[in-house]
Design an enzyme around this catalytic site. Structure first.
Site, mmCIF file in Angstrom:
data_model
loop_
_atom_site.group_PDB
_atom_site.id
_atom_site.type_symbol
_atom_site.label_atom_id
_atom_site.label_comp_id
_atom_site.label_asym_id
_atom_site.label_seq_id
_atom_site.Cartn_x
_atom_site.Cartn_y
_atom_site.Cartn_z
ATOM 1 N N THR A 310 0.831 -1.207 0.000
ATOM 2 C CA THR A 310 0.000 0.000 0.000
ATOM 3 C C THR A 310 0.863 1.254 0.000
ATOM 4 O OG1 THR A 310 -0.093 0.258 2.399
ATOM 5 C CG2 THR A 310 -1.711 -1.234 1.412
ATOM 6 N N CYS A 311 0.195 2.389 -0.231
ATOM 7 C CA CYS A 311 0.927 3.658 -0.308
ATOM 8 C C CYS A 311 1.075 4.310 1.059
ATOM 9 C CB CYS A 311 0.209 4.606 -1.265
ATOM 10 S SG CYS A 311 0.086 3.900 -2.895
ATOM 11 N N ASP A 312 0.930 3.517 2.120
ATOM 12 C CA ASP A 312 1.013 4.065 3.468
ATOM 13 C C ASP A 312 2.389 3.750 4.072
ATOM 14 O OD1 ASP A 312 0.721 4.805 6.079
ATOM 15 O OD2 ASP A 312 -1.245 3.896 6.312
ATOM 16 N N ASN A 349 -6.604 0.203 0.368
ATOM 17 C CA ASN A 349 -5.964 0.645 -0.881
ATOM 18 C C ASN A 349 -6.331 -0.288 -2.051
ATOM 19 O OD1 ASN A 349 -2.544 2.044 -1.200
ATOM 20 N ND2 ASN A 349 -4.527 2.886 -1.678
#
Ligand SMILES: *Cc1c(COP(=O)(O)O)cnc(C)c1O
Length: 366
Positions: A310-312, A349
């Site tokens: 994910t982009c976290d 996501n």
């Protein structure tokens, strides 16, 4: 892998059986009620039922699951200390009659059903070394126990025993042993107060497994429990609620390197499973799973970072983990991932959670 895609979480039912039998041997005379919470898979439940297990349920979803799996309700207990009337009725409709309470409000929720139910009083014992301490959220002070049993008796609600859960993945069984001793005293006190006999003692779960750090061997872990149980008044039915110990070692995660980048002199490998997926237990359960490449890789190992998809930024599985040089498409395996993993995974996501595969559902030779 080609057939099932990546990421994949597979559960080996032969290991489920092995774990159940090993714990049963380490706790002779104790009924093992599998706590569904860490791995609520219907096949796992059916495999354990075939082994002769009982079940510990806490929610309507778990009640529905065992009911659909064809488990007899008299092999199940409902252990959530705080319930709505609809929760009680859902379990009663199925035929479950043993419930747990830890405060006076909860007793009176059972007065309409008092002919049909038996309650266990949950006591709080804190385990200072548990990775997950559950005695803060639930359980009454042992000092308040006799008064609560007396309140229930006046309300015509039968209390048939005591229960506790010292926490999960505990280092030693010292807290279990101390709690059993206190329960033994309370059982005798109830008799002295002329209360109905407390015939059941439920010693909860908490049995540890190896992660990055090895756990005590289970026979050794259970020894203080066996000693403490031997000191109880005769004729007590003893049950326990293992979760992690049964299903944790049976789970394996397969995840693929999606891509990599060299950042500040270190490889970052981006995997298709992570903290929001099968590795969610690293956040919620504080576990650290052993992860290794599936295929042998030549070349030296270097500290690298394993990141989720994910982009976290929180989605990092390991920093500084020694790995040979990997490339996109390489497969990694995480072990000891059967408990509190997929159970807490999300699709954050829009990365879909791992596909689940159950192997050896039928025992070899059948
Ligand atoms: C979660 C839970 C269990 C299972 O605990 P493990 O540490 O996984 O064995 C048992 N009893 C209760 C009441 C629980 O909440």
């Amino acid at each position: 892998m080609a057939r099932f895609g990546s990421p994949l979480l597979f559960i080996d039912c032969n290991i489920i059986r092995r774990q159940y039998r090993t714990l049963a041997a380490a706790l002779p005379g104790v009924e093992l009620h599998y706590a569904l919470k860490p791995q609520p898979h219907a096949t796992v439940v059916k495999v354990l039922a075939a082994e002769g297990a009982w079940f510990d349920l806490a929610t309507n979803g778990e009640v529905d699951l065992v009911r659909t799996a064809g488990i007899a309700p008299d092999r199940c207990i409902h252990t959530h200390p705080i319930k709505r009337d609809q929760d009680i009725r859902r379990a009663l409709d199925y035929g479950i009659t043993t419930f747990v309470f830890d405060n006076p409000d909860e007793i009176f929720k059972f007065t309409p059903y008092r002919e049909r139910v038996r309650l266990l009083l949950r006591l709080a014992y804190r385990s200072t070394d548990a990775m997950v301490d559950l005695s803060r959220k639930f359980g009454c002070d042992p000092e308040a126990a006799i008064a609560l049993v007396a309140t229930a008796a006046r309300a015509g609600v039968t209390v048939s025993g005591l229960t506790f859960h010292v926490g999960s993945q505990v280092g030693t069984a010292d807290a279990h042993a101390r709690a059993i001793e206190v329960c033994g005293v309370l059982i005798s006190e109830a008799v002295a107060h002329g209360l109905p006999p407390l015939e059941v003692l439920d010693i909860g779960g908490g049995f540890p497994i190896d992660y990055l750090q090895p756990a005590q061997a289970i026979e050794e872990f259970c020894l203080p429990i066996r000693v403490a149980l031997a000191g109880l008044p005769k004729g007590i039915r003893v049950i326990s609620e293992p979760g992690r110990y049964i299903c944790g070692p049976a789970g394996f995660c397969l995840t693929t390197v999606m891509g990599r980048a060299m950042r500040e002199g270190r490889w970052w490998y981006y995997l298709d499973d992570g903290i929001y997926g099968s590795f969610s237990g690293q956040l919620y359960d504080h576990s650290r799973y052993p992860v290794e490449p599936v295929a042998p890789h030549a070349g030296p190992k270097q500290p690298c970072v394993l990141a989720g998809p994910t982009c976290d930024s929180i989605d990092v599985i390991a920093e500084d983990i020694p790995m040979p040089e990997l490339a996109a498409g390489d497969l990694l395996m995480g072990r000891q991932m059967g408990a509190y993993t997929n159970a807490t995974a999300t699709d954050f996501n829009f990365f879909p959670r791992a596909h689940m595969l159950i192997v050896n559902a039928t025992p070899a030779g059948d």
